[in-house]
Design a protein around this motif. Structure first.
Motif, PDB file in Angstrom:
ATOM      1  N   TYR A 278      -4.954 -16.720  44.276  1.00  8.17           N
ATOM      2  CA  TYR A 278      -6.064 -16.219  43.458  1.00  8.17           C
ATOM      3  C   TYR A 278      -7.410 -16.698  44.014  1.00  8.17           C
ATOM      4  CZ  TYR A 278      -2.997 -14.542  39.687  1.00  8.17           C
ATOM      5  OH  TYR A 278      -2.076 -13.846  38.950  1.00  8.17           O
ATOM      6  N   LEU A 279      -7.470 -17.966  44.382  1.00  9.74           N
ATOM      7  CA  LEU A 279      -8.717 -18.519  44.914  1.00  9.74           C
ATOM      8  C   LEU A 279      -9.127 -17.806  46.200  1.00  9.74           C
ATOM      9  CD1 LEU A 279      -8.019 -22.317  44.313  1.00  9.74           C
ATOM     10  CD2 LEU A 279      -9.669 -20.907  43.079  1.00  9.74           C
ATOM     11  N   GLU A 280      -8.142 -17.498  47.035  1.00  9.59           N
ATOM     12  CA  GLU A 280      -8.432 -16.791  48.286  1.00  9.59           C
ATOM     13  C   GLU A 280      -8.988 -15.396  48.032  1.00  9.59           C
ATOM     14  OE1 GLU A 280      -4.628 -16.965  50.141  1.00  9.59           O
ATOM     15  OE2 GLU A 280      -5.025 -18.886  51.129  1.00  9.59           O
ATOM     16  N   GLN A 281      -8.655 -14.841  46.851  1.00  6.65           N
ATOM     17  CA  GLN A 281      -9.132 -13.511  46.484  1.00  6.65           C
ATOM     18  C   GLN A 281     -10.500 -13.550  45.812  1.00  6.65           C
ATOM     19  OE1 GLN A 281      -5.978 -11.940  44.031  1.00  6.65           O
ATOM     20  NE2 GLN A 281      -4.441 -12.204  45.644  1.00  6.65           N
ATOM     21  N   GLY A 282     -11.079 -14.764  45.668  1.00  4.68           N
ATOM     22  CA  GLY A 282     -12.418 -14.886  45.111  1.00  4.68           C
ATOM     23  C   GLY A 282     -12.463 -15.223  43.639  1.00  4.68           C
ATOM     24  N   VAL A 283     -11.305 -15.487  43.031  1.00  2.00           N
ATOM     25  CA  VAL A 283     -11.273 -15.866  41.613  1.00  2.00           C
ATOM     26  C   VAL A 283     -11.825 -17.276  41.454  1.00  2.00           C
ATOM     27  CG1 VAL A 283      -9.703 -16.348  39.680  1.00  2.00           C
ATOM     28  CG2 VAL A 283      -9.339 -14.328  41.114  1.00  2.00           C
ATOM     29  N   SER A 284     -12.529 -17.538  40.364  1.00  4.01           N
ATOM     30  CA  SER A 284     -13.089 -18.871  40.135  1.00  4.01           C
ATOM     31  C   SER A 284     -11.980 -19.884  39.845  1.00  4.01           C
ATOM     32  CB  SER A 284     -14.061 -18.845  38.951  1.00  4.01           C
ATOM     33  OG  SER A 284     -13.347 -18.667  37.732  1.00  4.01           O
ATOM     34  N   VAL A 285     -12.309 -21.160  39.993  1.00  4.26           N
ATOM     35  CA  VAL A 285     -11.342 -22.224  39.717  1.00  4.26           C
ATOM     36  C   VAL A 285     -10.878 -22.158  38.261  1.00  4.26           C
ATOM     37  CG1 VAL A 285     -11.028 -24.730  39.553  1.00  4.26           C
ATOM     38  CG2 VAL A 285     -12.244 -23.748  41.510  1.00  4.26           C
ATOM     39  N   GLN A 286     -11.809 -21.947  37.341  1.00  6.04           N
ATOM     40  CA  GLN A 286     -11.466 -21.859  35.914  1.00  6.04           C
ATOM     41  C   GLN A 286     -10.501 -20.702  35.660  1.00  6.04           C
ATOM     42  OE1 GLN A 286     -12.825 -23.946  33.339  1.00  6.04           O
ATOM     43  NE2 GLN A 286     -11.217 -23.020  32.088  1.00  6.04           N
ATOM     44  N   GLN A 287     -10.770 -19.542  36.263  1.00  4.00           N
ATOM     45  CA  GLN A 287      -9.906 -18.384  36.047  1.00  4.00           C
ATOM     46  C   GLN A 287      -8.537 -18.586  36.681  1.00  4.00           C
ATOM     47  OE1 GLN A 287     -12.657 -15.480  37.754  1.00  4.00           O
ATOM     48  NE2 GLN A 287     -12.776 -14.433  35.767  1.00  4.00           N
ATOM     49  N   ALA A 288      -8.508 -19.129  37.889  1.00  2.00           N
ATOM     50  CA  ALA A 288      -7.235 -19.372  38.564  1.00  2.00           C
ATOM     51  C   ALA A 288      -6.364 -20.320  37.741  1.00  2.00           C
ATOM     52  CB  ALA A 288      -7.478 -19.943  39.953  1.00  2.00           C
ATOM     53  N   ALA A 289      -6.999 -21.347  37.199  1.00  4.10           N
ATOM     54  CA  ALA A 289      -6.251 -22.294  36.361  1.00  4.10           C
ATOM     55  C   ALA A 289      -5.657 -21.578  35.152  1.00  4.10           C
ATOM     56  CB  ALA A 289      -7.171 -23.430  35.920  1.00  4.10           C
ATOM     57  N   HIS A 290      -6.448 -20.737  34.525  1.00  2.00           N
ATOM     58  CA  HIS A 290      -5.998 -20.005  33.339  1.00  2.00           C
ATOM     59  C   HIS A 290      -4.874 -19.022  33.685  1.00  2.00           C
ATOM     60  CE1 HIS A 290      -6.105 -17.851  29.542  1.00  2.00           C
ATOM     61  NE2 HIS A 290      -6.269 -16.710  30.212  1.00  2.00           N
ATOM     62  N   PHE A 291      -4.999 -18.336  34.792  1.00  2.00           N
ATOM     63  CA  PHE A 291      -4.015 -17.311  35.170  1.00  2.00           C
ATOM     64  C   PHE A 291      -2.624 -17.907  35.413  1.00  2.00           C
ATOM     65  CE2 PHE A 291      -7.487 -14.374  37.094  1.00  2.00           C
ATOM     66  CZ  PHE A 291      -7.829 -13.971  35.808  1.00  2.00           C
ATOM     67  N   VAL A 292      -2.571 -19.157  35.864  1.00  2.00           N
ATOM     68  CA  VAL A 292      -1.262 -19.747  36.190  1.00  2.00           C
ATOM     69  C   VAL A 292      -0.761 -20.731  35.135  1.00  2.00           C
ATOM     70  CG1 VAL A 292      -1.615 -19.440  38.660  1.00  2.00           C
ATOM     71  CG2 VAL A 292      -2.272 -21.600  37.592  1.00  2.00           C
ATOM     72  N   GLY A 293      -1.451 -20.785  33.988  1.00  2.00           N
ATOM     73  CA  GLY A 293      -0.901 -21.551  32.877  1.00  2.00           C
ATOM     74  C   GLY A 293      -1.511 -22.902  32.598  1.00  2.00           C
ATOM     75  N   TYR A 294      -2.606 -23.265  33.297  1.00  2.00           N
ATOM     76  CA  TYR A 294      -3.279 -24.536  33.008  1.00  2.00           C
ATOM     77  C   TYR A 294      -4.357 -24.304  31.955  1.00  2.00           C
ATOM     78  CZ  TYR A 294      -1.061 -26.921  36.940  1.00  2.00           C
ATOM     79  OH  TYR A 294      -0.156 -27.499  37.796  1.00  2.00           O
ATOM     80  N   ARG A 295      -4.297 -25.075  30.896  1.00  2.00           N
ATOM     81  CA  ARG A 295      -5.293 -24.920  29.831  1.00  2.00           C
ATOM     82  C   ARG A 295      -6.646 -25.480  30.236  1.00  2.00           C
ATOM     83  NH1 ARG A 295      -2.227 -26.480  24.143  1.00  2.00           N
ATOM     84  NH2 ARG A 295      -0.681 -24.794  24.165  1.00  2.00           N
ATOM     85  N   HIS A 296      -6.627 -26.529  31.046  1.00  2.00           N
ATOM     86  CA  HIS A 296      -7.876 -27.197  31.412  1.00  2.00           C
ATOM     87  C   HIS A 296      -8.031 -27.191  32.930  1.00  2.00           C
ATOM     88  CE1 HIS A 296      -8.204 -28.522  27.276  1.00  2.00           C
ATOM     89  NE2 HIS A 296      -6.994 -29.016  27.347  1.00  2.00           N
ATOM     90  N   ALA A 297      -9.191 -26.799  33.392  1.00  2.00           N
ATOM     91  CA  ALA A 297      -9.452 -26.752  34.829  1.00  2.00           C
ATOM     92  C   ALA A 297      -9.342 -28.136  35.461  1.00  2.00           C
ATOM     93  CB  ALA A 297     -10.838 -26.164  35.083  1.00  2.00           C
ATOM     94  N   ASN A 299      -7.210 -30.538  34.711  1.00  2.00           N
ATOM     95  CA  ASN A 299      -5.798 -30.811  34.986  1.00  2.00           C
ATOM     96  C   ASN A 299      -5.327 -30.018  36.202  1.00  2.00           C
ATOM     97  OD1 ASN A 299      -5.752 -32.440  32.739  1.00  2.00           O
ATOM     98  ND2 ASN A 299      -4.833 -30.910  31.409  1.00  2.00           N
ATOM     99  N   PHE A 300      -5.802 -28.786  36.304  1.00  2.00           N
ATOM    100  CA  PHE A 300      -5.453 -27.948  37.450  1.00  2.00           C
ATOM    101  C   PHE A 300      -5.984 -28.575  38.743  1.00  2.00           C
ATOM    102  CE2 PHE A 300      -7.213 -24.606  40.298  1.00  2.00           C
ATOM    103  CZ  PHE A 300      -6.008 -24.181  40.848  1.00  2.00           C
ATOM    104  N   THR A 301      -7.233 -29.027  38.723  1.00  6.04           N
ATOM    105  CA  THR A 301      -7.830 -29.631  39.916  1.00  6.04           C
ATOM    106  C   THR A 301      -7.053 -30.869  40.350  1.00  6.04           C
ATOM    107  OG1 THR A 301     -10.031 -28.793  39.348  1.00  6.04           O
ATOM    108  CG2 THR A 301      -9.931 -30.687  40.840  1.00  6.04           C
ATOM    109  N   THR A 302      -6.651 -31.699  39.379  1.00  2.76           N
ATOM    110  CA  THR A 302      -5.873 -32.900  39.698  1.00  2.76           C
ATOM    111  C   THR A 302      -4.543 -32.532  40.346  1.00  2.76           C
ATOM    112  OG1 THR A 302      -6.870 -34.126  37.864  1.00  2.76           O
ATOM    113  CG2 THR A 302      -4.786 -34.959  38.722  1.00  2.76           C
ATOM    114  N   ALA A 303      -3.842 -31.544  39.763  1.00  3.23           N
ATOM    115  CA  ALA A 303      -2.551 -31.114  40.311  1.00  3.23           C
ATOM    116  C   ALA A 303      -2.728 -30.490  41.696  1.00  3.23           C
ATOM    117  CB  ALA A 303      -1.896 -30.124  39.357  1.00  3.23           C
ATOM    118  N   PHE A 304      -3.780 -29.701  41.862  1.00  7.51           N
ATOM    119  CA  PHE A 304      -4.040 -29.039  43.144  1.00  7.51           C
ATOM    120  C   PHE A 304      -4.297 -30.086  44.227  1.00  7.51           C
ATOM    121  CE2 PHE A 304      -6.233 -26.670  46.387  1.00  7.51           C
ATOM    122  CZ  PHE A 304      -5.750 -25.368  46.287  1.00  7.51           C
ATOM    123  N   ARG A 305      -5.099 -31.086  43.905  1.00  4.32           N
ATOM    124  CA  ARG A 305      -5.405 -32.140  44.876  1.00  4.32           C
ATOM    125  C   ARG A 305      -4.144 -32.903  45.255  1.00  4.32           C
ATOM    126  NH1 ARG A 305      -8.496 -35.043  41.978  1.00  4.32           N
ATOM    127  NH2 ARG A 305     -10.546 -34.292  42.666  1.00  4.32           N
TER     128      ARG A 305
END
Length: 318
Positions: A278-297, A299-305
């Motif tokens: 999603y990020l490669e397609q230009g979706v924002s970090v907040q939207q990408a997190a939401h699309f894959v089931g993360y409620r909070h960006a 938490n998504f950033t921590t998991a991604f890192r």
């Protein structure tokens, strides 16, 4: 080395010990039922939650009466060390191990029997216990995988091992309370991880793992496909186990045999891989997190890192 017990040290009755033990699935009782007096222990007990998900308990106490501690729920893994004093630890039907001096004991609990620890009346007991409850609640994926791997095979087991001198010194420094503030927390975390690494190194993971039946593989495939197709949903172990027509414990044990990782590690990998797309397609970090089931960006950033070695925005700037 001997540590003084403060004059204001707390006295623990049997009821107070059981109130404390209820948090960790431990039941306390006196060895001699006729023993008088309200106190069982007197001293200081310091409990600390660790960032990686474990719990560390430091104790400097006098044992006023002989007592027994019995595990009554699964705590997964526990490591015990007595810098001063001694105890006998074993399973209900297994042999007992003496814990004292430079010996440590690792207890891998699979819930099939209780672990018993007997402490004699003694002037001083000084030691520590490191325990891990739920592998899925730990912050390190590699540690989660190792613990689930250990629990898939064999029965509850106890392993004694001799601590190297440098680890003993680290534990003595920790018991001494040399560090203060934020540095104390960092030091405590580091020493706990050292202790855990030595404990895990002594456990043999070469036990035979039963092969999966064709039926098991077909049912596990249902779970795998559900995670791949619907990663954004809030999956629970119970619902996925029902999908696989097996108990949650059976799903936990069998899924890694088929796919080489735990159920939720598989889900996390699918979510993060999809989020990266999603990020490669230009979706924002907040939207990408939401699309894959993360409620909070966050938490998504921590998991991604943790998974890719850098936060999402830095990964896009590579």
């Amino acid at each position: 080395m001997t540590y003084p017990i403060n004059a204001t040290a707390r006295r623990f009755s049997l009821a107070a010990l059981n109130e404390l033990g209820a948090r960790y699935g431990v039941d306390y009782r006196l060895v001699e039922r006729s023993a008088g007096g309200a106190g069982v222990l007197e001293g200081e007990v310091d409990q600390q939650a660790l960032d990686f998900g474990g719990t560390l308990v430091l104790s400097r106490v006098r044992s006023l009466q002989a007592y027994q501690a019995r595990s009554k729920t699964e705590f997964c893994l526990s490591v015990a060390v007595l810098m001063q004093g001694e105890a006998m630890i074993g399973t209900e039907q297994g042999r007992r191990h003496r814990l004292a001096g430079d010996l440590a004991i690792t207890m891998l609990d699979r819930g099939d029997t209780s672990i018993l620890a007997e402490h004699p009346r003694a002037p001083t007991l000084q030691g520590l216990n490191l325990s891990l409850r739920d592998p899925d609640g730990l912050g390190d994926e590699r540690l989660q995988e190792r613990l689930w791997g250990l629990r898939r095979v064999g029965r509850t087991r106890l392993t004694t091992w001799r601590m190297p001198s440098y680890l003993q010194q680290s534990l003595l420094t920790l018991m001494n309370g040399t560090w203060r503030g934020d540095l104390a927390a960092l030091h405590r975390e580091g020493v706990a991880l050292q202790l855990l690494a030595h404990a895990l190194s002594g456990l043999d993971t070469a036990d035979h793992t039963p092969t999966l039946s064709a039926r098991d593989r077909r049912l596990l495939q249902r779970v795998f496909e559900r995670l791949q197709e619907q990663p954004e949903r809030e999956h629970s172990l119970a619902s996925l186990a029902a999908l696989a027509c097996m108990s949650p414990s059976a799903l936990r044990a069998k899924f890694p045999q088929a796919y080489g990782q735990t159920v939720f590690a598989c889900l996390r990998e699918r979510r993060l891989t999809l989020a990266r797309q999603y990020l490669e397609q230009g979706v924002s970090v907040q939207q990408a997190a939401h699309f894959v089931g993360y409620r909070h960006a966050s938490n998504f950033t921590t998991a991604f890192r943790a998974h890719f070695g850098m936060p999402p925005r830095q990964w896009l700037r590579r």
